[in-house]
Design an enzyme around this catalytic site. Structure first.
Site, PDB file in Angstrom:
ATOM      1  N   HIS A 135       1.697   2.875  -3.390  1.00  0.00           N
ATOM      2  CA  HIS A 135       0.680   3.557  -4.197  1.00  0.00           C
ATOM      3  C   HIS A 135       1.051   5.017  -4.438  1.00  0.00           C
ATOM      4  O   HIS A 135       0.863   5.545  -5.532  1.00  0.00           O
ATOM      5  CB  HIS A 135      -0.687   3.483  -3.511  1.00  0.00           C
ATOM      6  CG  HIS A 135      -1.522   2.330  -3.962  1.00  0.00           C
ATOM      7  ND1 HIS A 135      -1.985   2.203  -5.246  1.00  0.00           N
ATOM      8  CD2 HIS A 135      -1.992   1.250  -3.290  1.00  0.00           C
ATOM      9  CE1 HIS A 135      -2.706   1.094  -5.353  1.00  0.00           C
ATOM     10  NE2 HIS A 135      -2.708   0.489  -4.176  1.00  0.00           N
ATOM     11  N   GLU A 157      -9.434   2.033   4.982  1.00  0.00           N
ATOM     12  CA  GLU A 157      -9.883   1.590   3.668  1.00  0.00           C
ATOM     13  C   GLU A 157      -9.739   0.066   3.571  1.00  0.00           C
ATOM     14  O   GLU A 157     -10.669  -0.641   3.184  1.00  0.00           O
ATOM     15  CB  GLU A 157      -9.045   2.265   2.582  1.00  0.00           C
ATOM     16  CG  GLU A 157      -9.388   1.812   1.175  1.00  0.00           C
ATOM     17  CD  GLU A 157      -8.396   2.349   0.147  1.00  0.00           C
ATOM     18  OE1 GLU A 157      -8.741   2.350  -1.043  1.00  0.00           O
ATOM     19  OE2 GLU A 157      -7.282   2.766   0.535  1.00  0.00           O
ATOM     20  N   HIS A 158      -8.557  -0.435   3.906  1.00  0.00           N
ATOM     21  CA  HIS A 158      -8.282  -1.870   3.916  1.00  0.00           C
ATOM     22  C   HIS A 158      -7.876  -2.278   5.329  1.00  0.00           C
ATOM     23  O   HIS A 158      -7.103  -1.568   5.979  1.00  0.00           O
ATOM     24  CB  HIS A 158      -7.127  -2.232   2.975  1.00  0.00           C
ATOM     25  CG  HIS A 158      -7.282  -1.729   1.574  1.00  0.00           C
ATOM     26  ND1 HIS A 158      -6.666  -0.569   1.123  1.00  0.00           N
ATOM     27  CD2 HIS A 158      -7.973  -2.227   0.523  1.00  0.00           C
ATOM     28  CE1 HIS A 158      -6.972  -0.393  -0.151  1.00  0.00           C
ATOM     29  NE2 HIS A 158      -7.763  -1.369  -0.538  1.00  0.00           N
ATOM     30  N   HIS A 188     -54.574  16.117   0.953  1.00  0.00           N
ATOM     31  CA  HIS A 188     -54.107  14.736   1.094  1.00  0.00           C
ATOM     32  C   HIS A 188     -55.252  13.843   1.569  1.00  0.00           C
ATOM     33  O   HIS A 188     -55.465  12.740   1.051  1.00  0.00           O
ATOM     34  CB  HIS A 188     -52.958  14.656   2.106  1.00  0.00           C
ATOM     35  CG  HIS A 188     -51.623  15.048   1.563  1.00  0.00           C
ATOM     36  ND1 HIS A 188     -51.342  16.315   1.126  1.00  0.00           N
ATOM     37  CD2 HIS A 188     -50.483  14.314   1.378  1.00  0.00           C
ATOM     38  CE1 HIS A 188     -50.072  16.370   0.701  1.00  0.00           C
ATOM     39  NE2 HIS A 188     -49.536  15.166   0.837  1.00  0.00           N
ATOM     40  N   GLN A 244       0.823  -1.213   0.000  1.00  0.00           N
ATOM     41  CA  GLN A 244       0.000   0.000   0.000  1.00  0.00           C
ATOM     42  C   GLN A 244       0.853   1.257   0.000  1.00  0.00           C
ATOM     43  O   GLN A 244       0.491   2.267  -0.599  1.00  0.00           O
ATOM     44  CB  GLN A 244      -0.928  -0.006   1.217  1.00  0.00           C
ATOM     45  CG  GLN A 244      -2.070  -0.986   1.091  1.00  0.00           C
ATOM     46  CD  GLN A 244      -2.864  -0.791  -0.185  1.00  0.00           C
ATOM     47  OE1 GLN A 244      -3.546   0.208  -0.366  1.00  0.00           O
ATOM     48  NE2 GLN A 244      -2.767  -1.737  -1.107  1.00  0.00           N
ATOM     49  N   ASP A 288      -7.256  -6.115  -4.489  1.00  0.00           N
ATOM     50  CA  ASP A 288      -6.931  -5.076  -5.469  1.00  0.00           C
ATOM     51  C   ASP A 288      -7.123  -5.566  -6.899  1.00  0.00           C
ATOM     52  O   ASP A 288      -7.427  -4.778  -7.788  1.00  0.00           O
ATOM     53  CB  ASP A 288      -5.470  -4.632  -5.297  1.00  0.00           C
ATOM     54  CG  ASP A 288      -5.339  -3.421  -4.397  1.00  0.00           C
ATOM     55  OD1 ASP A 288      -6.370  -2.863  -3.993  1.00  0.00           O
ATOM     56  OD2 ASP A 288      -4.190  -3.025  -4.103  1.00  0.00           O
TER      57      ASP A 288
END
Length: 429
Positions: free
Chosen positions: A258, A322-323, A415, A255, A356
């Site tokens: 990235h 996130e992960h 109504h 990670q 991924d």
């Protein structure tokens, strides 16, 4: 990675901070570019492509010839790998199709819900330091399964005015209808307003840096839906004595590579594990081609030692990664305790890289703590849910009095009358 030993709860907020660009500067930049593109269309897009990508492009749309050329440049071996990933992603997302269930809530009153595809969607594919063709799979495949008619893809060009061959190959494989060589804020603005060449979309998908994320948030203010605020990648690993430190180190590095603004977190109940993981990181990173990016990311990363794995899970829920990898004993037994995470990987062999690329789950996930209130992309992300109801004569007779009383209590006589007039006609035959 900066190390913390048994930090107090009062420190958790500070430890959980992600690397950010000053928001005021970001918002102003985004607003200026959006305004320019709304007013000047393709001319403004060309200007910002020249400024930010260092290339002059007059025709943004990728031609059929470019796609054919790209197809020839992708190796047969990679094509086979992509096809296997495609099959798994299709299988998982097809399983998410909703069966229509009609419910008779009251005798004669039938209610149900049906899905309708969003007609035109936009996909943003980052390609700054790595061409993320796998994200095309993750977004175009569920869009195609959902039935989206127009799938528009934008991705930044390289210095030669080209998009990665793998991105183009996967785009045509997965049913993308139009591809444009546009990146960054200008891509999001183009899909928000539409330009002379780039269509306006109803919803924008895809990850990106903080500029792209800020642009997506601004697009949402202007009436275009977005999948989620998906920014720089992040991973949290919870590890105990049963973990394999080499596996943990490899996941953290996967990670970190990235981007420089990525963040990785190790949380454990053992200071010894931190030391061993750091040693493994030092060995493994030395042979990585993106080592300079990794080292920058590690500067903003953390190793945290807490008293127990249960406390580690509490920290993870606070951080909302996130992960999340559970490299712990009886990992599956701890799943019920996980409250906030984009995607969870259970056990030593469940590497985040599988998610991924090819296991089948979607890798477009909420970051920056948004896992507390956002889900990752799924088939539902590409559809609207429409409710239907059918009320028979018996149904309105059974439910009518309830509606009349409630409408009268809210002083909404029209109504009430919409029901009363029907009941009277039925009563009078």
């Amino acid at each position: 990675m900066k190390k913390y030993i048994n930090p107090e709860f009062s420190q958790w907020e500070n430890i959980s901070q992600r690397k950010t660009v000053p928001t005021v500067d970001l918002n102003q930049t985004v607003k200026e570019i959006f305004t320019d593109i709304q007013k000047n269309g393709d001319d403004a897009v060309s200007k910002y492509t020249s400024i930010f990508d260092g290339v002059s492009i007059s025709n943004f749309k990728v031609s059929d010839e470019e796609i054919l050329e790209a197809t020839d440049l992708v190796s047969d071996e990679l094509k086979i790998a992509i096809q296997e990933a495609t099959n798994n992603i299709k299988r998982f997302h097809t399983s998410q199709k909703e069966n229509i269930t009609k419910v008779e809530t009251t005798s004669g009153v039938f209610c149900w819900r049906e899905s309708r595809a969003i007609e035109t969607i936009g996909i943003y594919i980052p390609a700054g330091t790595a061409p993320l063709f796998s994200t095309v799979l993750m977004l175009a495949i569920p869009a195609q399964i959902a039935g989206c008619k127009n799938i528009i893809l934008c991705s930044p060009p390289n210095k030669n005015g080209k998009i990665s061959p793998a991105i183009l190959y996967v785009a045509q494989l997965t049913g993308v209808t139009s591809i444009f060589k546009v990146g960054g804020i200008q891509a999001i603005a183009s899909m928000t307003f539409g330009t002379q060449s780039i269509p306006k979309v109803a919803k924008i998908f895809g990850p990106g840096n903080q500029y792209v994320t800020s642009a997506k948030k601004y697009a949402q203010q202007l009436g275009v839906a977005i999948d989620m605020p998906a920014g720089p990648s992040e991973l949290l690993v919870i590890a105990d004595q049963t973990c394999d430190v080499d596996f943990v180190a490899s996941d953290l590095l996967s990670q970190a590579e990235h981007g420089e603004d990525s963040q990785v977190i190790l949380v454990t109940n053992s200071e010894e594990i931190v030391e061993k993981v750091n040693q493994a990181i030092a060995f493994q990173k030395s042979i990585l081609p993106r080592v300079s990016i990794v080292e920058k990311a590690l500067e903003n990363s953390r190793a945290i030692v807490l008293n127990s794995i249960d406390e580690a899970i509490k920290f993870s829920n606070y951080y909302a990664p996130e992960h999340l990898i559970l490299a712990i004993n009886d990992a599956e037994d701890k799943v019920a305790q996980i409250e906030n995470a984009g995607s969870v990987f259970i056990g030593n062999y469940s590497c985040e890289s599988a998610g991924d690329y090819a296991s089948g789950t979607n890798h477009t996930l909420p970051t920056n703590g948004f896992a507390k209130n956002y889900s990752g992309v799924s088939l539902d992300s590409f559809v609207k849910k429409i409710t239907f109801q059918k009320i028979t004569a018996t149904g309105i007779q059974n439910l009518g009095k309830t509606i009349e009383l409630m409408a009268e209590a809210e002083q909404l006589e029209a109504h009430k009358n919409a029901v009363s007039i029907r009941l009277k006609k039925l009563q009078n035959g």
